[in-house]
Design an enzyme around this catalytic site. Structure first.
Site, short mmCIF file in Angstrom:
data_model
loop_
_atom_site.label_atom_id
_atom_site.label_comp_id
_atom_site.label_asym_id
_atom_site.label_seq_id
_atom_site.Cartn_x
_atom_site.Cartn_y
_atom_site.Cartn_z
N SER A 119 0.77 -1.34 0.23
CA SER A 119 -0.27 -0.30 0.05
C SER A 119 0.37 1.27 0.02
CB SER A 119 -0.85 -0.14 1.23
OG SER A 119 -1.93 1.43 1.25
N ASP A 165 -2.91 6.51 -3.38
CA ASP A 165 -0.86 5.68 -2.78
C ASP A 165 -1.15 5.15 -3.19
OD1 ASP A 165 -3.54 3.71 -2.26
OD2 ASP A 165 -3.06 3.47 -0.32
N ASP A 177 -5.79 2.53 -3.12
CA ASP A 177 -7.07 2.90 -2.73
C ASP A 177 -7.27 3.28 -1.26
OD1 ASP A 177 -4.85 1.58 -0.63
OD2 ASP A 177 -6.48 -0.35 -0.01
#
Length: 445
Positions: free
Chosen positions: A101, A240, A244
């Protein structure tokens, strides 16, 4: 049952340190393949972000899955929500995302989606964990899985994103700066907005395997702020590394966070009589958001921090909108998980419908001063449970006199204690947050 490998958002850590190693990924792929092929042959999708280690782990997972008799569909670099969507449309048994992430390139991780594009049930994760700790066996040669690459995955997902807005949508005359964090959205996000008519300036779209999230993206918006002002853009959008999370910047360079974006989407849905129920936030959502929604007679509830908890609460209540101030936003009328591109589309569409600028919408409600301080810790001891920390929290809460909130929680993805204080006086809030953080730091030392 205690989890050994899975955290709140899959498995994540530093590359080369257990369990983020090639040998573990081989075993994880095999265990997942065995778990999902209980009913016979199965298909599993693999997508990833742009980290250099993703290629290594993709190969290891593919080998493990094939050894278990699972066929593998490779998507290449693709946003996390795209993997959820494509898992559904290909009628696969599961989808796997290789990503950490918003973390730096030296971290990586794995998360799974079910065949419905949702997070895996706890019992399935526990089954995979049990299989990881059993001896690996390879199916007969005739039963080995095959791997193939889906060459049109990006195009499929672009069309899906565009389908979340009316076919008459036209963003002509709108100038946007899009920051892709050198991550998984670098190919698809600019195309989505350009194909809808917007003029798009792109930054953070030159991934080299090492620069993902490096001073760009939703957690580092400085370059986006500068680019929006320099290019005279209407607004900026920052994603990012895995697509998400989304944050925005208005034409003045001011940052618009997840709480503010949620409010824009919620009130737009309400005005169009398409808001089912209310809005799910988290313990970190700004008190001002709750009060602003209440003034519009929109119900609001708080879930634990983490998009899986937001989604679970949305499903329990039958509501269609939820999110976090960090920019995870779930529009359940369109997606099964947080999707930054689709959330951004809903915000831009709302602005066009209302004829408002993002700056005007940002000022529609008052955010309560909120200070968040991260304190790093090590070891198994829980600093939040320490008597000194509890006493400090009680003292601060009492002094706030019911005019604010105090929250201490451990991050689900990093060895951090997050100290949050919120109230009506910014100077007081900052002082109390620093006071609490000092106590936590001393306990962690």
């Amino acid at each position: 049952m205690t989890r050994k490998y899975f955290g709140t958002d899959g498995i994540r850590g530093h590359v080369g340190q257990a369990p983020i190693t090639p040998d573990f990924m081989l075993k994880l792929g095999w265990a997942a393949g065995m778990a999902f092929r209980k009913q016979g042959k199965c298909r599993i999708l693999i997508g990833k972000d742009t980290r250099i280690s993703g290629y290594m782990f993709e190969s290891a997972l593919q080998a493990g899955l094939s050894a278990a008799g699972a066929d593998v569909l490779l998507l290449g670099p693709m946003p996390t929500p795209a993997v959820a969507y494509l898992t559904r449309t290909f009628h696969a048994e599961a989808g796997i995302v290789i990503s950490a992430s918003h973390n730096p390139h030296h971290d990586n991780g794995i998360k799974f989606f079910s065949g419905r594009g949702t997070k895996l049930p706890d019992e399935v994760e526990l089954m995979i964990e049990e299989l990881i700790d059993t001896p690996m066996t390879v199916v007969e040669s005739a039963q080995l899985g095959k791997a193939s690459r889906i060459n049109d995955a990006a195009g499929r997902y672009i069309e899906f994103c565009k389908s979340s807005v009316p076919t008459s949508t036209d963003f002509s005359g709108l100038k946007l700066v899009i920051d892709c964090a050198h991550g998984a959205t670098y190919k698809v996000a600019p195309s989505v907005f350009r194909e809808l008519g917007a003029e798009v300036v792109v930054i953070g779209a030159q991934p080299d395997g090492l620069n993902i999230n490096a001073d760009v993206g939703s957690t580092h918006v400085g370059q986006l702020q500068k680019a929006v002002v320099e290019h005279g853009a209407d607004l900026g959008i920052a994603f990012d590394g895995d697509g998400d999370r989304v944050m925005m910047v208005d034409h003045t360079g001011a940052v618009v966070d997840g709480d503010e974006l949620l409010y824009i989407i919620a009130t737009d849905l309400q005005e169009r009589e398409r808001l089912t129920g209310g809005v799910v936030g988290t313990l970190m959502s700004n008190l001002g958001l709750e009060l602003a929604l209440k003034a519009r007679e929109i119900p609001f509830c708080r879930a634990k921090v983490g998009d899986r908890y937001v989604i679970a609460e949305m499903l329990d209540k039958g509501w269609v909108l939820g999110g976090e101030n960090s920019g995870h936003i779930v529009c359940a009328q369109h997606t099964t998980t947080g999707d930054a591109i689709i959330a951004a589309l809903q915000v831009v569409l709302a602005l066009r419908r209302r004829g408002q600028t993002l700056a005007q919408e940002r000022l529609a409600w008052h955010k309560c001063p909120q200070v968040l301080i991260n304190v790093r810790f090590s070891g198994d001891r829980d600093p939040i449970a320490h008597p000194s920390v509890k006493a400090a929290c009680d003292s601060v809460t009492e002094r706030m006199g019911g005019r604010g909130r105090v929250l201490l929680r451990k991050s689900g993805t990093e060895p951090l204690v997050r100290v949050m204080v919120e109230g009506d006086d910014e100077i007081q809030v900052r002082g109390m947050a620093e006071e609490l953080a000092k106590v936590v730091t001393e306990v962690c030392a």
